[in-house]
Design a protein around this motif. Structure first.
Motif, PDB file in Angstrom:
ATOM      1  N   MET A  96       0.855  -1.186   0.000  1.00 40.83           N
ATOM      2  CA  MET A  96       0.000   0.000   0.000  1.00 40.83           C
ATOM      3  C   MET A  96       0.891   1.236   0.000  1.00 40.83           C
ATOM      4  O   MET A  96       1.785   1.366   0.812  1.00 40.83           O
ATOM      5  N   THR A  97       0.637   2.140  -0.929  1.00 40.92           N
ATOM      6  CA  THR A  97       1.400   3.377  -0.954  1.00 40.92           C
ATOM      7  C   THR A  97       0.442   4.550  -0.876  1.00 40.92           C
ATOM      8  O   THR A  97      -0.684   4.471  -1.335  1.00 40.92           O
ATOM      9  N   ALA A  98       0.894   5.616  -0.268  1.00 41.73           N
ATOM     10  CA  ALA A  98       0.045   6.802  -0.134  1.00 41.73           C
ATOM     11  C   ALA A  98       0.733   8.002  -0.748  1.00 41.73           C
ATOM     12  O   ALA A  98       1.927   8.183  -0.597  1.00 41.73           O
ATOM     13  N   ASN A  99      -0.025   8.779  -1.440  1.00 40.20           N
ATOM     14  CA  ASN A  99       0.453   9.960  -2.131  1.00 40.20           C
ATOM     15  C   ASN A  99      -0.275  11.158  -1.562  1.00 40.20           C
ATOM     16  O   ASN A  99      -1.463  11.288  -1.762  1.00 40.20           O
ATOM     17  N   HIS A 100       0.409  11.997  -0.855  1.00 37.79           N
ATOM     18  CA  HIS A 100      -0.305  13.125  -0.243  1.00 37.79           C
ATOM     19  C   HIS A 100      -0.360  14.304  -1.194  1.00 37.79           C
ATOM     20  O   HIS A 100       0.668  14.806  -1.608  1.00 37.79           O
ATOM     21  N   THR A 101      -1.550  14.684  -1.542  1.00 38.16           N
ATOM     22  CA  THR A 101      -1.746  15.909  -2.304  1.00 38.16           C
ATOM     23  C   THR A 101      -2.381  16.880  -1.341  1.00 38.16           C
ATOM     24  O   THR A 101      -3.581  17.036  -1.315  1.00 38.16           O
ATOM     25  N   THR A 102      -1.573  17.459  -0.481  1.00 34.93           N
ATOM     26  CA  THR A 102      -2.134  18.252   0.595  1.00 34.93           C
ATOM     27  C   THR A 102      -2.014  19.725   0.284  1.00 34.93           C
ATOM     28  O   THR A 102      -0.911  20.242   0.147  1.00 34.93           O
ATOM     29  N   THR A 161      -8.470   9.143  -1.682  1.00 33.96           N
ATOM     30  CA  THR A 161      -8.885   8.635  -2.990  1.00 33.96           C
ATOM     31  C   THR A 161      -8.235   7.274  -3.227  1.00 33.96           C
ATOM     32  O   THR A 161      -7.188   6.962  -2.663  1.00 33.96           O
ATOM     33  N   GLY A 162      -8.899   6.472  -4.064  1.00 31.72           N
ATOM     34  CA  GLY A 162      -8.351   5.160  -4.412  1.00 31.72           C
ATOM     35  C   GLY A 162      -9.091   4.636  -5.632  1.00 31.72           C
ATOM     36  O   GLY A 162     -10.095   5.210  -6.053  1.00 31.72           O
ATOM     37  N   GLY A 186      -4.893   6.777 -12.659  1.00 30.95           N
ATOM     38  CA  GLY A 186      -4.662   8.178 -13.027  1.00 30.95           C
ATOM     39  C   GLY A 186      -5.849   9.098 -12.792  1.00 30.95           C
ATOM     40  O   GLY A 186      -5.681  10.206 -12.278  1.00 30.95           O
ATOM     41  N   GLY A 187      -7.044   8.635 -13.178  1.00 31.90           N
ATOM     42  CA  GLY A 187      -8.210   9.514 -13.145  1.00 31.90           C
ATOM     43  C   GLY A 187      -8.572   9.984 -11.744  1.00 31.90           C
ATOM     44  O   GLY A 187      -8.744  11.189 -11.510  1.00 31.90           O
ATOM     45  N   ILE A 188      -8.658   9.063 -10.802  1.00 36.78           N
ATOM     46  CA  ILE A 188      -9.102   9.436  -9.452  1.00 36.78           C
ATOM     47  C   ILE A 188      -8.031  10.279  -8.748  1.00 36.78           C
ATOM     48  O   ILE A 188      -8.348  11.174  -7.955  1.00 36.78           O
ATOM     49  N   GLN A 189      -6.767  10.015  -9.077  1.00 35.65           N
ATOM     50  CA  GLN A 189      -5.694  10.845  -8.529  1.00 35.65           C
ATOM     51  C   GLN A 189      -5.810  12.278  -9.041  1.00 35.65           C
ATOM     52  O   GLN A 189      -5.659  13.236  -8.282  1.00 35.65           O
ATOM     53  N   ALA A 190      -6.069  12.390 -10.339  1.00 35.17           N
ATOM     54  CA  ALA A 190      -6.191  13.726 -10.943  1.00 35.17           C
ATOM     55  C   ALA A 190      -7.405  14.455 -10.368  1.00 35.17           C
ATOM     56  O   ALA A 190      -7.333  15.656 -10.077  1.00 35.17           O
ATOM     57  N   LEU A 191      -8.509  13.733 -10.178  1.00 34.92           N
ATOM     58  CA  LEU A 191      -9.706  14.359  -9.598  1.00 34.92           C
ATOM     59  C   LEU A 191      -9.414  14.828  -8.164  1.00 34.92           C
ATOM     60  O   LEU A 191      -9.840  15.906  -7.753  1.00 34.92           O
ATOM     61  N   GLY A 192      -8.665  14.002  -7.424  1.00 33.27           N
ATOM     62  CA  GLY A 192      -8.280  14.379  -6.057  1.00 33.27           C
ATOM     63  C   GLY A 192      -7.470  15.668  -6.029  1.00 33.27           C
ATOM     64  O   GLY A 192      -7.654  16.522  -5.156  1.00 33.27           O
ATOM     65  N   THR A 212      -5.478  12.476  -0.034  1.00 33.83           N
ATOM     66  CA  THR A 212      -4.414  11.470  -0.087  1.00 33.83           C
ATOM     67  C   THR A 212      -4.834  10.320  -0.990  1.00 33.83           C
ATOM     68  O   THR A 212      -5.864   9.690  -0.747  1.00 33.83           O
ATOM     69  N   PHE A 213      -4.032  10.054  -2.018  1.00 28.63           N
ATOM     70  CA  PHE A 213      -4.296   8.876  -2.852  1.00 28.63           C
ATOM     71  C   PHE A 213      -3.650   7.675  -2.199  1.00 28.63           C
ATOM     72  O   PHE A 213      -2.449   7.671  -1.902  1.00 28.63           O
ATOM     73  N   ILE A 214      -4.426   6.630  -1.978  1.00 27.83           N
ATOM     74  CA  ILE A 214      -3.894   5.408  -1.364  1.00 27.83           C
ATOM     75  C   ILE A 214      -4.059   4.269  -2.353  1.00 27.83           C
ATOM     76  O   ILE A 214      -5.179   3.960  -2.788  1.00 27.83           O
ATOM     77  N   ASP A 215      -2.940   3.685  -2.745  1.00 28.26           N
ATOM     78  CA  ASP A 215      -2.952   2.615  -3.742  1.00 28.26           C
ATOM     79  C   ASP A 215      -2.967   1.265  -3.054  1.00 28.26           C
ATOM     80  O   ASP A 215      -1.980   0.867  -2.446  1.00 28.26           O
ATOM     81  N   ILE A 216      -4.090   0.581  -3.136  1.00 32.33           N
ATOM     82  CA  ILE A 216      -4.172  -0.792  -2.640  1.00 32.33           C
ATOM     83  C   ILE A 216      -3.721  -1.674  -3.803  1.00 32.33           C
ATOM     84  O   ILE A 216      -4.441  -1.835  -4.785  1.00 32.33           O
ATOM     85  N   ASP A 217      -2.524  -2.186  -3.677  1.00 27.41           N
ATOM     86  CA  ASP A 217      -1.887  -2.907  -4.794  1.00 27.41           C
ATOM     87  C   ASP A 217      -2.785  -4.013  -5.331  1.00 27.41           C
ATOM     88  O   ASP A 217      -3.402  -4.759  -4.565  1.00 27.41           O
TER      89      ASP A 217
END
Ligand SMILES: [Zn+2]
Length: 273
Positions: free
Chosen positions: A1-7, A54-55, A247-253, A265-270
């Motif tokens: 699981m990785t998290a990408n903070h777009t804060t 987001t995910g 890509g889409g949900i990350q961009a919307l976030g 925060t985008f969280i990628d459930i592998d």
């Protein structure tokens, strides 16, 4: 699981779930799509929104991650209530929704509108990542078509495999357009016109061939897809359903974070599929 903070700038701002959903509905023109699931607010957690996760898919692991992140809303591409699924809130479905409700977390899902959006859509994001320029729709006669045609620098299938691997962090499954020998010369042409539709769009490959594409890129592959690719003389690249739809949900976030100044925060459930 990785998290990408777009804060965005940290503050104590909050918005209502209705404000958030209305903005996304309008931004994605959600109401014009005929979809297999409701788009927009699917579960109302009943409290104002200060933090968003987001995910790709609203699975239980994403809900647990959102709880750990103290999120008030989850935004996804794959939500709930798909056409044809059993309605009762029991078993896995009941557990997911119970957990959301118990923690006061709202869940917002956008399916086809998030595939199709010309800037933040999954197809647009994937084309960008692959250095391709979208030039049209796979189904131009439809009023709100999903699936695109893109152009790229003329390149071999091997070169495109390398680009996809680099962009998505996984090697695509490539089916070469090789069976129809009368098309040999054509098949050896460099790839420059490509059909793109993320996720489970493998059956759009015939339309991509009809529209004169050299190759088609999607997420999944079926047994039949191999034969279709070979017999229609179109290269096929199965790049992963999950991998092509991050890509889409990350961009919307990112759009939401900018618009409302809330941490997203985008969280990628592998998911290897
Ligand atoms: Zn999908």
């Amino acid at each position: 699981m990785t998290a990408n903070h777009t804060t965005a700038e940290s503050n104590n701002q909050n918005i209502s779930v209705q404000t958030l959903t209305q903005f996304c509905d309008d931004y994605l023109s959600a109401s014009v799509f005929k979809d297999y699931a409701p788009n927009g607010l699917q579960v109302d957690g009943g409290r104002p929104i200060q933090r968003i996760v987001t995910g790709v898919t609203a699975c239980e692991a994403l809900i647990d991650a959102a709880i750990a992140d103290n999120a008030d809303a989850i935004m996804v591409h794959h939500g709930y209530f798909w056409k044809g699924e059993p309605a009762p809130l029991t078993g896995m479905k009941g557990r997911r929704i119970r957990k959301l409700m118990q923690h006061g977390i709202s869940m917002i899902g956008y399916h086809l509108p998030l595939d199709a959006h010309p800037i933040t859509g999954n197809n647009a994001r994937l084309a960008d990542m692959l250095d391709m320029t979208i030039t049209g729709a796979l189904y131009p006669a439809e009023s709100h078509p999903v699936g695109n045609i893109a152009t790229c620098t003329p390149q071999s299938a091997d070169s495109l495999i390398a680009t996809i691997t680099q962009a998505l962090g996984r090697t695509p499954l490539h089916i070469a357009a090789e069976y129809n020998s009368s098309k040999d010369a054509e098949n050896n042409r460099p790839i420059k016109r490509v059909g793109i539709c993320t996720g489970g769009a493998q059956d759009m490959i015939e339309q991509a061939a009809t529209m004169g594409c050299d190759a088609f890129i999607s997420g999944e592959i079926s047994e039949r897809t191999t034969h279709i690719a070979r017999e229609l003389g179109i290269d096929y690249f199965a790049c992963g359903h999950h991998a092509t739809e991050r890509g889409g949900i990350q961009a919307l976030g990112e759009i939401v974070a900018q618009k409302f100044g809330l941490p997203v925060t985008f969280i990628d459930i592998d998911n290897p599929a």
